[in-house]
Design a protein around this motif. Structure first.
Motif: not given
Length: 523
Positions: A22-28
């Motif tokens: 979830a955090s990686a998708r948001r940062d992406l």
């Protein structure tokens, strides 16, 4: 013993393993918005620095990745900036023809030298200097810089082709002189972007507002060529990966000639970056390791110089976007650099469809978000003298060149720092279920960070401060104690001040009022 050394050499290992899908998708997604903003900005700044447009893109790739991975701030995004570009052009243009191969070599060599200077400062642990910059100076500098950036974007919003000016006052004067040259379709497109972006921010704050507004503005300009066909678009470019650039590191005469400029521009980049990092950390409640941040800035410019990236520093607009869009980690900056790489190689044609007035409107929204209106109002209530310092710093940013205003703010902070001690005496003990800290000295901007660290090192959630010897507390101290009290409250604990003087209690109540003060008081 291996783990601390490993984390010191590779500091991203402290946060990278904690990332989730979830955090990686948001940062992406945040990185994509940052790349959309960085592409046209980087091209424009490279032209200001007297470099070919593609060198702006190179400065937004490798240096950004290195600074994010080796830095300490969650939201600080580096890259080419207007102030750095102007100073570089002024420093190197007398030595070579702008845009020539010799000129490019001098710029990249100066970048490497400035990076070495910054890295050495980090090794010598000069990061404590960031504690000398008061909250009021940071607020004033942020406010002034936001206005400077906004005024610089008004010609693009109005469809004017005006040269860049050294100060905000000259920019405003130049705008008034050419008021009759407004292009109304450009203004319509820019204002539409501002209104749409504000609406998306208000109604759907989690949506990628910048990406949505720029896409819709590009589609509108493309679908109505009769109305918007003449509106300026982001310049096209030929995309490629950053090439390796050999530097004349053995030319001692040339190095000595560039060294004074490298020290000056290196200091400018550090003060700007640390000011931005500290401003954002006051919102995110993150503690910044200033020495690590300085080393990361130096390393990014040392490595960047070999990959055709000219001097980078913290960017107000891109860092503000990273925080405002909800970045979860420095991975957002890494993703932004990777998106820039992808677009630079494959998507140059798409970027060239973005109308410049729409981009200017988006930057205006980001500038508005950079201004901490709540903190400015609170500062006025808590300390009129600090509010005056903030106002003077903001005025200096508007009236002087940006780098001069930064130095003026730092000198003002040093002046106030020298008037008070920055490390109050703290005696810590354990009494029952509570950690007791006996503070012998004032709590002001130079000491609040030190005291905050001592508070966060306490073992239990119940913390008591023996405040008999605290004679003075300023806005930074008030704000820090309120944040620490809320942090302890979320953990099921409390922050209690014992035997505090009436004037200290009064200052603590000014921020939110006696009824909403999260701090307990005991006689």
């Amino acid at each position: 013993m291996a783990w601390p050394d490993r984390h010191r050499l590779l500091p991203f290992l402290t946060w990278l393993p904690r990332q989730t899908r979830a955090s990686a998708r948001r940062d992406l997604l945040v990185g994509l918005s940052g790349a959309i903003l960085a592409l046209p900005q980087s091209i424009a700044y490279a032209l200001i620095a007297g470099l070919p447009a593609e060198y702006g893109l190179y400065a937004a790739i490798v240096p950004v990745m290195v600074a994010c991975l080796w830095g300490s701030s969650w939201h600080l995004i580096c890259g080419p900036t207007a102030a750095i570009s102007i100073v570089l052009y002024a420093s190197v243009s007398p030595l070579a023809v702008a845009g020539s191969s010799d000129y490019i070599t001098l710029i990249l060599l100066l970048t490497f030298l400035a990076g070495v200077f910054q890295w050495l400062l980090g090794l010598l642990r000069f990061g404590a200097l960031v504690n000398f910059v008061s909250q009021s100076v940071v607020l004033g500098f942020t406010l002034g810089a936001a206005v400077v950036i906004a005024l610089g974007q008004l010609p693009n919003l109005l469809g004017m082709n005006l040269p860049s000016q050294a100060t905000a006052l000259k920019t405003l004067q130049h705008l008034l002189e050419h008021a009759g040259e407004v292009d109304w379709p450009s203004l319509l497109l820019g204002l539409g972007t501002v209104l749409l972006g504000a609406a998306v921010k208000m109604l759907r704050p989690r949506w990628p507002g910048l990406l949505i507004t720029l896409t819709l503005a590009s589609l509108l300009a493309w679908s109505l060529p009769g109305l918007f066909g003449h509106v300026q678009l982001v310049p096209g470019f030929i995309g490629q990966l950053p090439p390796l650039s050999p530097l004349p590191l053995l030319d001692l005469e040339l190095i000595l000639r560039l060294l004074p400029s490298a020290v000056a521009v290196g200091m400018l980049g550090l003060v700007t970056s640390l000011s931005i990092a500290r401003s954002l950390s006051s919102h995110s409640e993150q503690l910044i390791d200033a020495n690590q941040e300085i080393r990361a800035q130096g390393l990014s410019n040392m490595v960047g110089g070999f990959f055709s990236g000219y001097l980078s520093s913290g960017s107000f607009t891109r860092s503000g976007l990273s925080y405002d869009a909800g970045a979860r980690s420095p991975l957002a900056g890494v993703f932004a650099a990777l998106w820039v790489t992808l677009f630079a190689v494959t998507g140059a044609g798409l970027i060239a469809h973005i109308p410049i007035p729409a981009m200017a409107g988006s930057i205006l929204l980001i500038c508005w978000g950079l201004v901490d209106h709540r903190a400015i109002r609170a500062l006025f209530r808590v300390s009129r003298s600090e509010f005056l310092v903030m106002a003077l710093t903001g005025a200096a940013t508007l009236l002087l060149e940006l780098q001069t205003a930064i130095y003026a703010g730092v000198l003002a902070s040093l002046f106030f720092y020298l008037k008070r001690t920055s490390r109050p005496r703290v005696q810590q003990s354990r009494e029952g279920d509570a950690d007791v800290l006996r503070v012998g000295g004032s709590i002001f901007f130079g000491a609040s960070h030190y005291l905050q660290v001592r508070l966060q090192r306490c073992q239990g959630p119940q913390v008591v401060i023996d405040a008999r010897q605290i004679n003075f507390i300023d806005y930074s101290g008030v704000d820090m104690l309120h944040r620490e009290a809320r942090r302890l409250g979320r953990a099921g604990g409390s922050l209690t001040l014992q035997r505090a003087r009436p004037q200290v209690i009064e200052e603590l109540h000014k921020l939110e009022g006696a009824a909403n003060c999260p701090i307990r008081f005991e006689d």
